[in-house]
Design a protein around this motif. Structure first.
Motif: not given
Ligand code: URP
Ligand code: ZN
Ligand code: ZN
Length: 460
Positions: A401-403, A405, A419-422
């Motif tokens: 997983e990664k967020t 940004s 922005e901010g979507i994981t």
């Protein structure tokens, strides 16, 4: 010295199977189990991952001179960011000045692109029509491997070509073995709407989507397809954003017309509510053409991917920093058009497409590399994991997983439309010509390592 990816599952557009992949001299030399590896081979354990063809993004604009400024990723920063997201080749656009000869512009773009970290190729914009441009196109296609030219039905007074010029230009494309691509928005209507809105006092970014509603795109998509059909040549519709465009392409395909559709991840997940923000910086960061659409357009786009009406997910990567977007503070028509997404194309399509079961991993490969390689005539050198293909590979961990940004991305831009979507599923290794250029968060891209890829003309 060779390198072997061991223990993963190879995912091509047509099938998946467990195999190790051995690369040497920039090319895939062997695919299979129990490979007999030469002494000194570097072995990377990639158990639990997918070994897929590196992404091929056929629609980018690195260091593009546009609207009095230049897009903020150059060929190195942009291709390095691409590699961090699993993309190993871009096809960018040469933009000659209006009515100026094409060849000097092509040479300039080739020079700029020498610093690319991954492979690259070029489409060329055709913004004027004359015998000498026709001759240049024939030569560039024959000698330089440029087999696609982009035409604008939008940007009146700048890039737009009228129908009376589009038709002979499309006929010429067929003759020389090239394919036209179109930016399909009706430029006359957009021009009229922009003037009307400004006269009514609309200055904010909301004026951008108001001046180019979906019907403007649907009309132009249909018209371009009809002109190409008259000319007897296939056509490629770039950056499709709405139901009206999907319907035009689907109808034509059902009638036996060879038309290829492209969309970009933003249109699949971002909607036009972003333009209503009172924060100019936020709204302007989302200004691109066509604009983000009302949410109800997203389902038709996803369905078009499943139905293969749209065969390519590109990015139209064209980043501008907030300070550049400010040029349009008092006039929405002056906001530089474009967003930076080259790094997140695979992340978004996997997370929202494969994880939701809308797409299979094989369809994901088709949409992110194999179809574009076929359409642009460089398959199976690109878009394929198999012996003899370029060792351009992404190793994909479906569990990681990664967020997303702007604080952590590698693109040279201070906003990220995701922005901010994981996301769940992302690149852990990217190989370009068999060299690891991205390794678990470490970007090892090398300036100038990318090569120009000639694309042979279409012969049938
Ligand atoms: O807004 C966009 N799409 N900018 C890039 C240029 C283009 O028309 O593709
Ligand atoms: Zn365009
Ligand atoms: Zn574009």
């Amino acid at each position: 010295m060779g390198i072997c990816l061991k223990g993963g599952t190879v995912v091509n557009a047509d099938q998946s199977f467990k195999a190790d992949v051995y690369c040497e001299n920039g090319v895939i030399q062997a695919v299979g189990t129990s490979l007999d590896l030469p002494a000194g081979t570097e072995v990377i354990d990639v158990s639990g991952t997918y070994i897929m063809p590196g992404g091929l993004d056929p629609h980018t604009h690195m260091q593009l001179p546009s609207m009095g400024t230049v897009s903020s990723d150059d060929y190195f920063t942009g291709t390095a960011a691409a590699a961090a997201g699993g993309t190993t080749m871009i096809i960018d656009y040469v933009v000659p000045d209006k009515s100026a000869p094409m060849t000097p512009a092509y040479r300039t773009w080739r020079e700029w692109a020498e610093k690319s970290a991954v492979d690259y190729s070029f489409h060329i914009n055709v913004t004027a029509w004359s015998d000498s441009i026709a001759e240049e196109m024939a030569r560039l296609t024959e000698e330089e491997g440029v087999n696609t030219y982009k035409f604008f039905l939008s940007a009146k007074g700048a890039l737009m070509l009228p129908d009376e010029k589009l038709l002979p230009a499309f006929v010429h494309c067929r003759k020389i073995g090239a394919m036209p691509e179109v930016h399909a928005e009706n430029g006359d209507v957009v021009d009229y709407m922009q003037k009307k809105l400004r006269a009514e006092g609309v200055t904010a970014p909301i004026g951008h989507p108001m001046s180019r509603p979906p019907i403007v795109e649907g009309e132009a998509t249909n018209r371009a397809i009809m002109l190409a059909s008259m000319a007897g040549c296939p056509i490629y519709i770039v950056h499709m954003s709405c139901r009206e465009a999907v319907e035009a392409v689907r109808r034509a395909q059902a009638n036996g017309i060879r038309v290829y559709g492209e969309t970009v991840p933003g249109y699949l997940v971002v909607d036009d509510s972003v333009y209503a923000s009172p924060d100019f910086t936020f709204a302007a960061a989302h200004v691109l053409s066509p604009p983000f659409r009302a949410k109800e357009n997203q389902e038709p786009l996803w369905n078009a991917l499943t139905a293969k009406t749209i065969s390519v997910v590109a990015t139209d990567h064209c980043p501008f920093k907030n300070e550049q977007k400010r040029a349009g503070k008092g006039d929405f028509t002056k906001i530089p058009n474009g967003c930076g997404t080259v790094e997140n194309r695979l992340d978004i399509l996997w997370h929202f497409g494969v994880n939701s079961k809308r797409l299979t991993p094989n369809e994901f490969v088709a949409l992110t590399s194999a179809n574009a390689a076929r359409i642009f005539n460089i398959y199976p050198k690109k878009g394929y994991i198999g012996v003899g293909a370029d060792a351009d590979i992404v190793v994909w961990d479906p569990k990681k997983e990664k967020t997303i940004s702007a604080k952590t991305h590698h693109m040279n831009v201070d906003a990220n439309i995701f922005e901010g979507i994981t996301v769940k599923g992302c690149a852990v290794y990217t190989l370009s010509h068999g060299r690891v250029v991205y390794n678990n968060g470490r970007l090892q891209a090398e300036k100038g390592a990318g090569r120009y890829v000639k694309r042979p003309k279409y012969t049938a």
